[in-house]
Design an enzyme around this catalytic site. Sequence first.
Site, PDB file in Angstrom:
ATOM      1  N   LYS A 144      26.444   9.219 -28.203  1.00  0.00           N
ATOM      2  CA  LYS A 144      27.415  10.339 -27.757  1.00  0.00           C
ATOM      3  C   LYS A 144      28.190  10.233 -29.213  1.00  0.00           C
ATOM      4  O   LYS A 144      28.306   9.317 -30.019  1.00  0.00           O
ATOM      5  CB  LYS A 144      28.400   9.938 -26.852  1.00  0.00           C
ATOM      6  CG  LYS A 144      27.762   9.973 -25.385  1.00  0.00           C
ATOM      7  CD  LYS A 144      29.084   9.950 -24.447  1.00  0.00           C
ATOM      8  CE  LYS A 144      28.781   9.816 -22.957  1.00  0.00           C
ATOM      9  NZ  LYS A 144      28.405  11.067 -22.632  1.00  0.00           N
ATOM     10  N   ARG A 165      22.055   9.391 -13.576  1.00  0.00           N
ATOM     11  CA  ARG A 165      21.048   9.737 -12.334  1.00  0.00           C
ATOM     12  C   ARG A 165      19.836   8.687 -12.145  1.00  0.00           C
ATOM     13  O   ARG A 165      19.535   8.663 -11.226  1.00  0.00           O
ATOM     14  CB  ARG A 165      20.420  11.137 -12.749  1.00  0.00           C
ATOM     15  CG  ARG A 165      19.794  11.141 -14.019  1.00  0.00           C
ATOM     16  CD  ARG A 165      19.629  12.781 -14.540  1.00  0.00           C
ATOM     17  NE  ARG A 165      20.992  13.388 -15.109  1.00  0.00           N
ATOM     18  CZ  ARG A 165      21.162  14.574 -15.447  1.00  0.00           C
ATOM     19  NH1 ARG A 165      20.334  15.141 -15.407  1.00  0.00           N
ATOM     20  NH2 ARG A 165      22.236  14.699 -15.982  1.00  0.00           N
TER      21      ARG A 165
HETATM   22  N1  BES Z   1      28.823   9.933 -18.098  1.00  0.00           N
HETATM   23  C1  BES Z   1      28.508  11.252 -18.582  1.00  0.00           C
HETATM   24  C2  BES Z   1      29.031  12.302 -17.990  1.00  0.00           C
HETATM   25  C3  BES Z   1      30.620  12.831 -18.166  1.00  0.00           C
HETATM   26  C4  BES Z   1      30.978  13.472 -19.168  1.00  0.00           C
HETATM   27  C5  BES Z   1      31.373  12.375 -17.575  1.00  0.00           C
HETATM   28  C6  BES Z   1      32.363  13.627 -19.714  1.00  0.00           C
HETATM   29  C7  BES Z   1      32.869  12.509 -17.602  1.00  0.00           C
HETATM   30  C8  BES Z   1      33.307  13.115 -18.571  1.00  0.00           C
HETATM   31  C9  BES Z   1      26.939  11.386 -18.467  1.00  0.00           C
HETATM   32  O1  BES Z   1      26.160  10.082 -18.216  1.00  0.00           O
HETATM   33  C10 BES Z   1      26.354  12.024 -19.331  1.00  0.00           C
HETATM   34  O2  BES Z   1      26.514  11.745 -20.630  1.00  0.00           O
HETATM   35  N2  BES Z   1      25.690  13.214 -19.226  1.00  0.00           N
HETATM   36  C11 BES Z   1      25.187  13.958 -20.247  1.00  0.00           C
HETATM   37  C12 BES Z   1      23.793  14.624 -19.664  1.00  0.00           C
HETATM   38  C13 BES Z   1      23.112  15.300 -20.502  1.00  0.00           C
HETATM   39  C14 BES Z   1      22.591  14.308 -21.377  1.00  0.00           C
HETATM   40  C15 BES Z   1      22.024  15.871 -19.715  1.00  0.00           C
HETATM   41  C16 BES Z   1      25.998  15.075 -20.342  1.00  0.00           C
HETATM   42  O3  BES Z   1      26.885  15.493 -19.773  1.00  0.00           O
HETATM   43  O4  BES Z   1      26.305  15.468 -21.595  1.00  0.00           O
HETATM   44 ZN    ZN Z   2      25.820   9.472 -20.240  1.00  0.00          ZN
END
Ligand code: BES
Ligand code: ZN
Length: 463
Positions: free
Chosen positions: A242, A316
């Site tokens: 990230k 997921r």
């Molecule tokens: N934990 C994150 C989602 C999240 C983002 C929760 C902001 C709370 C606040 C999740 O694991 C994630 O990183 N999701 C990705 C999915 C994508 C790679 C398809 C996302 O939302 O960017």
């Molecule tokens: Zn994630």
Amino acid sequence: MKFAFAASSGTLKKEVVEVEFKENDLVFFTIKDGRKIMELGIGKREDITRRKLIILARKIIETAKNYRIKKIAVDFNEFLFPKLQNIDWKDLASLLVQNFVLANYEFNRYKTEPKEGWKHVEEVTIISAPDAVIKKGVQKGIFIGEEINACRELANIPGGEMTPPILAQKAKEAAKGTKVSVKILGKKEMTAMKMGAVLGVAQGSVHEPQFIILEYKGGGKDAPVVLVGKGVTFDSGGLSLKPSDSMLEMHMDMSGGAAVIHAVTLAAKLELKKNIVGLVPAVENMPSGSSYRPGDILKSLSGKTIEVLNTDAEGRVILADALTYAEKFKPRLVVDVATLTGASLIALGEHASAIMTPDQNLETLFRRLGEESGDYVWPLPLWEEYEENIKGNMGDISNIPANGNTRYGGVINGGMFLYQFAKNYPWVHIDMAPRMTPAKGDRLARGATGAPTQLLIKLLEEY
Ligand code: BES
Ligand code: ZN
Ligand code: ZN
């Protein structure tokens, strides 16, 4: 925060500040019979809905804290607003008290106490006719509020001090003294069971994954409700790392797991006559030489293979194994709670969690439970047309769209992925990422909100 009762304001001690409502937006202080009165502006009485009442309860505590008032008194009869005629006294008392307790919480564990002390309100005196129903509601509100604050505390503790083994330990501590039994599966047990999805995500971390199982048996031989919570103790994104700003709050990526742990222990404390199971797969998602990689194909507990195209869509993946594990309990309902997607914030903003379920009645039920609890939810579709988005090229299912635009319908793709592992029982998915931290106007402290524990407990009571 302690609670006391008084039959009338005449019997209040000198140091107790009574709260009175005024139809403006200001705060005034006056003196009556030698005692201080806080006149709190609340706008028009006929505008107060259940939604506004929740915020008003928090505003009372917030205002008292800001003026460093330690002891306040509220007259319950003042809360009988015209639009709230249908609400019963126990419900009203519980709702008010739980929101007083929530508003009084701050995450101070790592702060030095200032010379003048913390701002917390120490005591609330409730003015009402002596009534057993109200007392019961107050007691219930205290239970709920304190349990949710414990859930917020878990989520707020930084990732370095809230690893999967520590989260498992905290689940045991939360269950201590209740009728909840806690079992933990470590890496060895998960390997033997072939939980390849949880193990795959955990691979990059020095901290062992843990699969936390909580069981409360208050319902004899009835089939249980199973709650599944995402327990990512820190989500760096893994090798699909990230950006720094998005990583900052990712120690709260176990908020779903924390809500599940405390919903189960709360159900036990409220002595619900139900069987309830909580499942929390706990992992840390880290980049390292041993991390799972984009392109890796994991064999899940279900036997289906998962093609990992983005290691940041890890929630997921671990939930896939937990949803399969849930089948063991022959559940009458499974609800998963996860900070699953940033896309849910794009879709809904910060005021509601997204829900997805193939069952229309469950959707209606959850909407109502959301309204009543204050953990608002809003539905998105699980149509078969979307199934195309999660078909893998090299594996059975891909964790992000293998073909097509990955930025479209991110919440639905997440829910659709989970659905593949949740077809053998009634199921609701809650993507609570929008409610992980408070929205402006929530009047809750910085950090975790404890959502959707209030919704879950209402569900467990009713369903
Ligand atoms: N934990 C994150 C989602 C999240 C983002 C929760 C902001 C709370 C606040 C999740 O694991 C994630 O990183 N999701 C990705 C999915 C994508 C790679 C398809 C996302 O939302 O960017
Ligand atoms: Zn994630
Ligand atoms: Zn995550």
